[in-house]
Design an enzyme around this catalytic site. Structure first.
Site, PDB file in Angstrom:
ATOM      1  N   LYS A 195     -74.701  52.907  28.420  1.00 16.01           N
ATOM      2  CA  LYS A 195     -73.953  51.655  28.450  1.00 16.01           C
ATOM      3  C   LYS A 195     -73.674  51.325  29.908  1.00 16.01           C
ATOM      4  CE  LYS A 195     -69.842  49.279  26.874  1.00 16.01           C
ATOM      5  NZ  LYS A 195     -68.685  49.294  25.982  1.00 16.01           N
ATOM      6  N   ARG A 205     -65.489  39.948  25.902  1.00 16.53           N
ATOM      7  CA  ARG A 205     -64.120  40.190  26.377  1.00 16.53           C
ATOM      8  C   ARG A 205     -63.254  38.954  26.169  1.00 16.53           C
ATOM      9  NH1 ARG A 205     -65.597  43.586  31.928  1.00 16.53           N
ATOM     10  NH2 ARG A 205     -66.754  45.241  30.854  1.00 16.53           N
ATOM     11  N   LYS A 248     -77.406  49.603  26.096  1.00 21.65           N
ATOM     12  CA  LYS A 248     -76.614  48.379  26.097  1.00 21.65           C
ATOM     13  C   LYS A 248     -76.365  47.924  27.526  1.00 21.65           C
ATOM     14  CE  LYS A 248     -72.069  46.804  24.745  1.00 21.65           C
ATOM     15  NZ  LYS A 248     -70.781  47.154  24.239  1.00 21.65           N
ATOM     16  N   SER A 274     -73.174  40.006  23.951  1.00 17.64           N
ATOM     17  CA  SER A 274     -72.616  38.654  23.895  1.00 17.64           C
ATOM     18  C   SER A 274     -73.199  37.714  24.950  1.00 17.64           C
ATOM     19  CB  SER A 274     -71.092  38.732  24.050  1.00 17.64           C
ATOM     20  OG  SER A 274     -70.736  39.389  25.256  1.00 17.64           O
TER      21      SER A 274
HETATM   22  C1  PBG Z   1     -65.875  47.970  24.798  1.00 16.21           C
HETATM   23  C2  PBG Z   1     -67.026  47.190  24.266  1.00 16.21           C
HETATM   24  C3  PBG Z   1     -67.622  46.127  24.952  1.00 16.21           C
HETATM   25  C4  PBG Z   1     -68.641  45.636  24.139  1.00 16.21           C
HETATM   26  C5  PBG Z   1     -68.654  46.410  22.969  1.00 16.21           C
HETATM   27  N1  PBG Z   1     -67.641  47.383  23.079  1.00 16.21           N
HETATM   28  C6  PBG Z   1     -67.268  45.478  26.244  1.00 16.21           C
HETATM   29  C7  PBG Z   1     -66.956  46.275  27.422  1.00 16.21           C
HETATM   30  O1  PBG Z   1     -67.399  47.419  27.597  1.00 16.21           O
HETATM   31  O2  PBG Z   1     -66.215  45.748  28.237  1.00 16.21           O
HETATM   32  C8  PBG Z   1     -69.509  44.485  24.516  1.00 16.21           C
HETATM   33  C9  PBG Z   1     -70.307  43.845  23.464  1.00 16.21           C
HETATM   34  C10 PBG Z   1     -70.868  42.542  23.834  1.00 16.21           C
HETATM   35  O3  PBG Z   1     -70.797  42.067  24.984  1.00 16.21           O
HETATM   36  O4  PBG Z   1     -71.435  41.911  22.935  1.00 16.21           O
HETATM   37  N2  PBG Z   1     -65.640  49.221  24.350  1.00 16.21           N
END
Ligand code: PBG
Length: 321
Positions: A195, A205, A248, A274
């Site tokens: 990630k 967010r 991701k 997203s």
């Molecule tokens: C946080 C989390 C995030 C997403 C899924 N779980 C955002 C982050 O790490 O700030 C992002 C998913 C997306 O952008 O679609 N635990």
């Protein structure tokens, strides 16, 4: 010219015969957002056609989604600020919105594979995935205990797949052991293995009001410049018992998806996040791209790179086609 590659492209029948990658609704996990209240839906501004639902509305929407053939969803909660604290207490409080939602979804839709999220950010007053000390450091091992309580509460509520998205070291093994000790040997773990600290999470967010209150996530999420490091993360998660390894975001990291798929024999997942969704939607709304074709081409490229499973906000739109 003995070799003319165009012969295999000359008709739709031949093209489909030699097509190497095909998409199906079975490939997808549909991320959905739940919020407090009754009879409420609110569209995420930066994600056209993606909504936050109160639980009653969410259950209605899952009926629609299931009728379209989608069998897996991932659930994320939106919490009001007064429910957040330094320890993410709300994440494992009996009767919390999220745990109640898990319970009701599995009760009403036992065939749906329900993936839940393990990380502190939606519940944390600091907006970080881990526990923050007085100096602003994110403490790894202290966070594991909180994640463990969270995962256990989710498993008790009925989660099928636990998705640790926090990027703390050692969390897959920690959660696996805790789940096994409590008898949840059949609950799967889909590790957010690689990630990255990405700009593509912005709309998510916004949707959850979960941006960090200070700093960034670079001490736990990976540097977008690194690929060999993803193999280290994958080795650890594999050894610690992960059932799936996830990359991701997806589109800017297709090389990472391929690398994990070449090196590990458990299913690789990719999260088409997203921001990737928002980019396609924004361009399509402006008439600058054909939204449907761009969606299919993007999803196909993620699968072609080696992802067996794709978490995507496009799942419903794809299934509707
Ligand atoms: C946080 C989390 C995030 C997403 C899924 N779980 C955002 C982050 O790490 O700030 C992002 C998913 C997306 O952008 O679609 N635990």
């Amino acid at each position: 010219m003995l070799r003319r590659p165009r012969r295999n492209r000359q008709s739709a029948a031949i093209r489909s015969m030699v097509e190497e990658t095909t998409l199906s609704v079975n490939d997808f996990i549909y991320p959905m957002f739940v919020m407090e209240g009754n009879n409420l839906t609110s569209e995420v501004k930066s994600m056209p056609n993606i909504f936050r639902y109160s639980l009653d509305k969410l259950l209605e929407e899952i009926t629609v989604v299931q009728d379209l053939g989608i069998c897996s969803i991932a659930l994320f909660p939106l919490l009001s600020e007064d429910k957040k604290d330094k320890y993410a207490t709300e994440s494992h409080r009996q009767g919390s919105l999220y745990l109640e939602s898990i319970y009701q979804i599995k009760n009403k839709f036992p065939e749906i594979a329900l993936m839940t999220d393990v990380a502190m950010d939606p519940y944390s007053s600091d907006g970080h995935d881990g526990y923050v000390d007085e100096k602003g450091n994110i403490l790894n091992d202290e966070t594991l205990q909180i994640l463990g309580n969270m995962a256990l509460a989710q498993a008790r509520a009925g989660a099928d797949i636990i998705g640790p998205s926090d990027m703390m070291d050692g969390r897959v093994g920690y959660l696996r052991e805790m789940l096994d000790d409590e008898g949840f040997t059949n609950v799967s773990i889909m590790a957010y293995t690689a990630k990255y600290a990405s700009a593509f999470y912005g709309p998510f967010r916004d949707a959850l009001d979960s941006a960090p209150k200070f700093g960034d996530k670079k001490t736990y999420q990976m540097n977008p410049a690194n690929s060999r490091e993803a193999l280290i993360e994958a080795e650890l998660d594999y050894a610690e018992g992960a059932d799936f390894l996830m990359v991701k975001p997806a589109l800017a990291y297709l090389d990472i998806i391929k690398s994990l798929n070449d090196n590990f024999n458990i299913p690789i997942a990719a999260y088409n996040v997203s921001g990737e969704y928002a980019m396609v939607k924004a361009a399509a709304q402006n008439g600058w791209l054909d939204g449907t074709r761009t969606m299919i081409e993007s999803l196909t490229s993620i699968k072609r790179a080696g992802a067996k499973v794709i978490l995507t906000y496009f799942a419903k739109e794809f299934a509707s086609l």
